[in-house]
Design an enzyme around this catalytic site. Sequence first.
Site, PDB file in Angstrom:
ATOM      1  N   PHE A 150       4.299  -3.947  -3.674  1.00  0.00           N
ATOM      2  CA  PHE A 150       5.561  -3.737  -4.183  1.00  0.00           C
ATOM      3  C   PHE A 150       5.830  -2.679  -5.438  1.00  0.00           C
ATOM      4  O   PHE A 150       6.374  -2.140  -6.016  1.00  0.00           O
ATOM      5  CB  PHE A 150       6.078  -4.913  -4.518  1.00  0.00           C
ATOM      6  CG  PHE A 150       5.959  -5.631  -5.568  1.00  0.00           C
ATOM      7  CD1 PHE A 150       6.567  -5.195  -7.171  1.00  0.00           C
ATOM      8  CD2 PHE A 150       5.094  -6.747  -5.884  1.00  0.00           C
ATOM      9  CE1 PHE A 150       5.961  -5.613  -8.489  1.00  0.00           C
ATOM     10  CE2 PHE A 150       4.593  -7.211  -7.020  1.00  0.00           C
ATOM     11  CZ  PHE A 150       5.226  -6.850  -8.169  1.00  0.00           C
ATOM     12  N   LYS A 174       3.945   0.630   6.421  1.00  0.00           N
ATOM     13  CA  LYS A 174       4.660  -0.536   6.348  1.00  0.00           C
ATOM     14  C   LYS A 174       4.790  -0.796   4.702  1.00  0.00           C
ATOM     15  O   LYS A 174       3.648  -1.362   4.257  1.00  0.00           O
ATOM     16  CB  LYS A 174       3.818  -1.911   7.126  1.00  0.00           C
ATOM     17  CG  LYS A 174       4.687  -3.131   7.566  1.00  0.00           C
ATOM     18  CD  LYS A 174       5.398  -3.617   6.492  1.00  0.00           C
ATOM     19  CE  LYS A 174       4.722  -4.835   5.546  1.00  0.00           C
ATOM     20  NZ  LYS A 174       5.406  -5.007   4.384  1.00  0.00           N
ATOM     21  N   GLU A 177       8.383  -5.224   1.353  1.00  0.00           N
ATOM     22  CA  GLU A 177       9.739  -5.710   1.840  1.00  0.00           C
ATOM     23  C   GLU A 177      10.315  -6.071   0.525  1.00  0.00           C
ATOM     24  O   GLU A 177      11.954  -5.926   0.461  1.00  0.00           O
ATOM     25  CB  GLU A 177       9.677  -6.876   2.707  1.00  0.00           C
ATOM     26  CG  GLU A 177       9.192  -8.288   1.980  1.00  0.00           C
ATOM     27  CD  GLU A 177       7.530  -8.316   1.957  1.00  0.00           C
ATOM     28  OE1 GLU A 177       6.774  -7.229   1.819  1.00  0.00           O
ATOM     29  OE2 GLU A 177       7.132  -9.516   1.802  1.00  0.00           O
ATOM     30  N   SER A 227      -2.566  -7.647  -2.896  1.00  0.00           N
ATOM     31  CA  SER A 227      -3.398  -8.759  -3.573  1.00  0.00           C
ATOM     32  C   SER A 227      -4.778  -8.929  -2.815  1.00  0.00           C
ATOM     33  O   SER A 227      -4.888  -8.838  -1.816  1.00  0.00           O
ATOM     34  CB  SER A 227      -2.484 -10.363  -3.795  1.00  0.00           C
ATOM     35  OG  SER A 227      -2.212 -10.608  -2.439  1.00  0.00           O
ATOM     36  N   CYS A 282      -1.778  -2.412 -10.971  1.00  0.00           N
ATOM     37  CA  CYS A 282      -3.262  -3.221 -10.799  1.00  0.00           C
ATOM     38  C   CYS A 282      -3.984  -2.606 -11.911  1.00  0.00           C
ATOM     39  O   CYS A 282      -5.459  -2.962 -11.938  1.00  0.00           O
ATOM     40  CB  CYS A 282      -3.455  -2.673  -9.418  1.00  0.00           C
ATOM     41  SG  CYS A 282      -3.844  -0.822  -9.194  1.00  0.00           S
ATOM     42  N   GLU A 383      -5.323 -13.432 -11.452  1.00  0.00           N
ATOM     43  CA  GLU A 383      -4.425 -12.250 -11.814  1.00  0.00           C
ATOM     44  C   GLU A 383      -2.960 -12.513 -11.913  1.00  0.00           C
ATOM     45  O   GLU A 383      -2.283 -13.201 -11.220  1.00  0.00           O
ATOM     46  CB  GLU A 383      -4.591 -11.260 -10.631  1.00  0.00           C
ATOM     47  CG  GLU A 383      -3.689  -9.965 -10.894  1.00  0.00           C
ATOM     48  CD  GLU A 383      -3.840  -8.921  -9.755  1.00  0.00           C
ATOM     49  OE1 GLU A 383      -3.493  -9.472  -8.333  1.00  0.00           O
ATOM     50  OE2 GLU A 383      -3.673  -7.916  -9.755  1.00  0.00           O
TER      51      GLU A 383
END
Length: 498
Positions: A150, A174, A177, A227, A282, A383
């Site tokens: 995301f 993909k 969402e 992740s 990240c 994290e």
Amino acid sequence: MTDRISHWIDGKPFTGTAERSGEVFDPATGQVRAHVDFAGDAEVEAAVAAAKAALPGWRGTSLAGRTRVLFAFRELLAARKHELAKIVTSEHGKVESDAAGEVARAIENVEYACGAAQLLKGGFSENASTGVDVYSIAQPLGVVGVISPFNFPAMVPLWFVPNALACGNTVVLKPSEKDPSAAVFIAELLAEAGLPAGALNVLHGDKVAVDGLLSHSDVKAISFVGSTPIARYVYETGTRHGKRVQALGGAKNHMVVLPDADLDLAADAAVSAGFGSAGERCMAVSVVVAVDPIGDDLVAKITERMSRLRVGDGRDPASEMGPLVTKAHHARVASYVDAGVSEGASLVVDGRGIEVSGSSEGFWLGPTLFDHVRTDMSIYTDEIFGPVLSVARTASYDDALELINANPYGNGVAIFTGDGSSARRFQNEVEVGMVGVNVPIPVPVGYYSFGGWKDSLFGDSHAYGPEGFHFFTRTKVVTSRWPDRSHAGVNLGFPRNS
Ligand code: NAD
């Protein structure tokens, strides 16, 4: 009525059965802004079939033809970059200037892919044996899957899609969402740029869509970013199904500040890299490692800068930091602040309960700072992926290095120092894939490659740049002779070069 976000398959919106869908939020207001269709098996099948059908034509398109499409795409992207940045902000929440930065880096990746004609050159050895030439060809893999997170809904898809297409592959993307609209916008622009229908398809959804791609025999490779637990799962599942997989995972990025560093520069960098995009990067700095004796001074300088940060709706040009992406993520990040307090870290700045003008329903969490963080605390081990910065203190450079190298993640790291030999030693000794020297977010430019070490990347190829071209091609070596009349006749021995 809210908007409906549909899949993009075979060059057009695809509504399919749409038996399942997800909510997409405006994080600054907390309101549902759209519903996104979730793929089931039928949609996975349709997307992969469209990519497979488009493969012979796209693979057969000349290098000049493919490059022309990418150039046209680059021009459209540059012309409409503000529109794309606004889409990112509306679903992710990051401020528009930050979203514009994401789009700018995305464009650099398209520019790199425009060099396909140069990058796909093979080798040629004339007369490797008498009258025998040997040459190599880089060929596409086929249909490839790209699964993205995301936090960079435009840039991360464009780490992979341009290179995959430049190499002659067709793609099923993909996206996350949580913010799926940027991917559809990208697909529409590529279609406008002349990409044939089916060469890029966008499949929305969750684990069902991901598992469908991981197990589909027509999908030859997977590029994943997300992740660490999901990256590990994607790597193990995809390779078990015989696919080439690169799976980039999570991070816990350290920034070491040596006593000889410019502390104002270091404090600016820590705040920028810790709280930019609300820490949902990240490559965000998560832990500042202050080497004695500068800890108190550095914490004071960081705190002073934090007090001036403006948190607000990303559409307001005055805002420097937006909300978190969803209510669930907000609750998770806030729970780490609670944990840090109960585990005994010093809470220097508390971002819980921040009041932001505009909607109180937005997913707001203010910049938060912990000092005296120990490596056994959950705010250090996990994290957090939010605006929570930790300061850990060490007595020496060696202790700082040991702390970083003991961490299971190895995505990005930075050192702040005025001494070239310390920096040089650090870049040699640290076990992390991307290193900044007086640079807090060392994201490589598009003509290098991006990738962490250890639990931050599974597979052996980094993303984009030269390693991206390597990942999306396989090499064929041709050994060729055009016999003259004096060929040697039958010989059952192993071929020798003469
Ligand atoms: P995520 O792992 O939750 O999701 C990533 C993708 O995997 C999404 O498309 C999602 O739909 C899918 N997914 C989620 N759960 C799944 C499951 N159980 N099975 C199969 N697929 C699943 O990550 P996120 O929250 O979207 O993104 C944030 C994470 O991504 C952070 O950990 C961040 O560090 C990481 N990240 C890493 C890099 C990098 O280059 N290393 C870059 C950006 C983000």
